[in-house]
Scaffold this active site. Structure first.
Site, PDB file in Angstrom:
ATOM      1  N   ASP A 196       0.793  -1.146  -0.145  1.00 58.58           N
ATOM      2  CA  ASP A 196      -0.018   0.069  -0.119  1.00 58.58           C
ATOM      3  C   ASP A 196       0.846   1.279   0.063  1.00 58.58           C
ATOM      4  O   ASP A 196       0.212   2.419   0.615  1.00 58.58           O
ATOM      5  CB  ASP A 196      -0.908   0.036   1.214  1.00 58.58           C
ATOM      6  CG  ASP A 196      -2.193  -1.017   0.652  1.00 58.58           C
ATOM      7  OD1 ASP A 196      -2.463  -0.799  -0.317  1.00 58.58           O
ATOM      8  OD2 ASP A 196      -2.654  -1.585   1.483  1.00 58.58           O
ATOM      9  N   ARG A 199     -16.304  -2.280  -2.286  1.00 61.31           N
ATOM     10  CA  ARG A 199     -15.015  -1.450  -2.173  1.00 61.31           C
ATOM     11  C   ARG A 199     -14.266  -2.028  -3.405  1.00 61.31           C
ATOM     12  O   ARG A 199     -13.481  -1.155  -4.068  1.00 61.31           O
ATOM     13  CB  ARG A 199     -14.389  -1.033  -0.932  1.00 61.31           C
ATOM     14  CG  ARG A 199     -13.557   0.131  -1.194  1.00 61.31           C
ATOM     15  CD  ARG A 199     -13.031   0.822  -0.296  1.00 61.31           C
ATOM     16  NE  ARG A 199     -12.402  -0.082   1.101  1.00 61.31           N
ATOM     17  CZ  ARG A 199     -13.022  -0.477   2.106  1.00 61.31           C
ATOM     18  NH1 ARG A 199     -14.298  -0.219   2.481  1.00 61.31           N
ATOM     19  NH2 ARG A 199     -12.312  -1.459   2.806  1.00 61.31           N
ATOM     20  N   ASP A 238      -7.229  -3.761  -5.184  1.00 61.21           N
ATOM     21  CA  ASP A 238      -6.938  -2.509  -4.529  1.00 61.21           C
ATOM     22  C   ASP A 238      -5.711  -1.846  -5.059  1.00 61.21           C
ATOM     23  O   ASP A 238      -5.487  -0.667  -5.041  1.00 61.21           O
ATOM     24  CB  ASP A 238      -6.723  -2.718  -2.919  1.00 61.21           C
ATOM     25  CG  ASP A 238      -7.715  -3.576  -2.290  1.00 61.21           C
ATOM     26  OD1 ASP A 238      -8.217  -4.512  -2.976  1.00 61.21           O
ATOM     27  OD2 ASP A 238      -8.171  -3.261  -0.952  1.00 61.21           O
ATOM     28  N   GLY A 281      -9.577 -17.067  -7.664  1.00 64.91           N
ATOM     29  CA  GLY A 281      -9.887 -15.852  -7.038  1.00 64.91           C
ATOM     30  C   GLY A 281     -10.645 -16.262  -5.631  1.00 64.91           C
ATOM     31  O   GLY A 281     -11.398 -17.065  -5.875  1.00 64.91           O
TER      32      GLY A 281
HETATM   33  N1  GLY Z   1      -7.013  -1.464   0.488  1.00 68.55           N
HETATM   34  C1  GLY Z   1      -7.716  -2.394   1.515  1.00 68.55           C
HETATM   35  C2  GLY Z   1      -9.342  -1.956   1.410  1.00 68.55           C
HETATM   36  O1  GLY Z   1     -10.056  -1.408   0.549  1.00 68.55           O
HETATM   37  O2  GLY Z   1     -10.240  -1.954   2.500  1.00 68.55           O
END
Ligand code: GLY
Length: 396
Positions: free
Chosen positions: A112, A244, A172, A230
């Site tokens: 991240d 998300r 993400d 997946g």
């Molecule tokens: N990147 C982790 C989330 O969206 O929770």
């Protein structure tokens, strides 16, 4: 795969509505009240936790997780939107904490780096020419690049890079790779661009399903690099679309589009966006997994709406007037933003020190459910900024 673009099922749900500038300015002024309160609470070098408890973020040092950059990023938006130097000073005061974090490798054993270093340090470089921030962001990109696997051509999300059980990407990361594209531009080292673009291609190949829903995470065979399977981490089911994650699949391709001008990225954006829009409840703010509908008793995740709005706001810049989806996306943005301002902002929650109510971090793990999440607050601020100033230059 590159999915076909699903047809919008009920286009009348996204018809044009008013979203007056005065309403956006009102929303900004309410947001700034909370930002001002938070500046006092967190002081120059502490940060909000990733999620609140009872709508109150606690304090943390810049020593881990993926959330700190969003607080600095909110301050940069506040600075650009108001011209008030106190926000710039508050954002710049954070920069030494990023330098320390990347130099001493504190809490950086994950992918991240983009979320942490882009809205904070890349923004500090772009807006204030801050050399320390630029150096920290480049170091973060170099560190991120060490997680790249040539076998499978992807950046490993979590865990030790030599752990075969952790050999997977997650959707993400589409928001982490702009840090690499940017680093390639400022250093001239094409390696960063190649890693980012390879990762993008691997992600869309495995995470996009034929119906344009998305897998959250995807494993590869460490010996051959072949895609294996997946699975979800934060979604309801392996074969559902974690809300998300789908939003990362909306905004992420647009960020690669900006750097690479690859039309396939725009196609992926349209496909994932239409899937999202076709799976929204009545008020257009998604449940935390898109398999849930009104009446299921599940919590909403307003951060998904904020992220998806940013993706749509970026995409409509590049779409032809004759594209019938453009008017749908503009209507969806305005309707979602109206709803967020009417029903999801925290102005009537006096104890709150965040912006958007009703977000979900990770329902299966039971963390940050129906709370503020710092990324949702950030993308809400970015969406407000984009609507107030369509000329806004991206931090990503
Ligand atoms: N990147 C982790 C989330 O969206 O929770």
């Amino acid at each position: 795969m590159i999915p076909n673009i699903p047809e919008i099922k009920n286009p009348e749900r996204f018809g044009d509505v008013d979203l007056p500038r005065e309403k956006l300015e009102y929303a900004l002024s309410e947001a700034l009240k909370k930002v001002d309160k938070a500046i006092d609470y967190f002081g120059p070098t502490l940060f909000p936790t990733e999620y609140s408890k009872g709508n109150v973020y606690n304090k943390m040092e810049n020593v881990g997780g993926w959330g700190c950059g969003f607080w600095t990023g909110i301050l940069w938006h506040a600075y650009e939107l108001t011209g008030n130097d106190k926000y710039k000073a508050a954002a710049l005061a954070h920069i030494p904490t990023y330098t320390k974090r990347i130099v001493e490798k504190i809490g950086v054993n994950h992918h991240d780096m983009g979320f942490v270093f882009t809205p904070s340090c890349v923004a500090a470089w772009k807006l204030a020419g801050n050399e320390e921030a630029k150096a920290a962001a480049i170091m973060a990109a170099e560190h991120l690049a060490t997680r790249y696997h040539d076998k499978g051509k992807f950046i490993q999300a979590w865990g030790a890079v030599d752990d075969p059980k952790a050999y997977r990407l997650i959707i993400d990361c589409l928001l982490n790779i702009p840090l690499l594209y940017w680093t390639a531009e400022v250093t001239g080292d094409k390696k960063f661009d190649e890693i980012a673009y390879n990762h993008f291609n691997s992600t869309i190949e495995v995470c996009c399903r034929a119906d344009a829903s998305t897998y959250h995470t995807y494993y590869f065979d460490p010996k051959t690099g072949a895609p294996v399977k997946g699975v979800t981490h934060q979604g309801a089911f392996d074969d559902s679309a974690w809300a998300r994650g789908q939003a990362w699949g909306v905004y992420g391709p647009m960020l690669t589009y900006i750097y690479k001008k690859d039309e396939r990225a725009l196609t992926v954006f349209k496909a994932t966006t239409n899937y999202l829009l076709n799976n929204l409840p009545e008020d257009l703010i998604p449940y935390w997994d898109l398999s849930f509908k009104d009446g299921d008793g599940e919590p909403k995740d307003s951060s998904t709406a904020a992220i998806a709005m940013c993706g749509m706001l970026e995409a409509v810049k590049y779409m032809d007037e004759s594209d019938p989806l453009k008017v749908i996306y503009v209507g969806a943005i305005k309707r979602m933003m109206n709803t967020l301002i009417d029903k999801y902002i925290s102005k009537d929650v006096p104890e709150s020190n965040g912006l958007l109510l009703h977000q979900v971090y990770a329902k299966p793990q039971g963390i940050g459910v129906d709370e503020h999440n710092i990324w949702g607050d950030y993308f809400y601020m970015e969406a407000l900024h984009r609507l107030l100033d369509p000329e806004w230059k991206l931090y990503w």
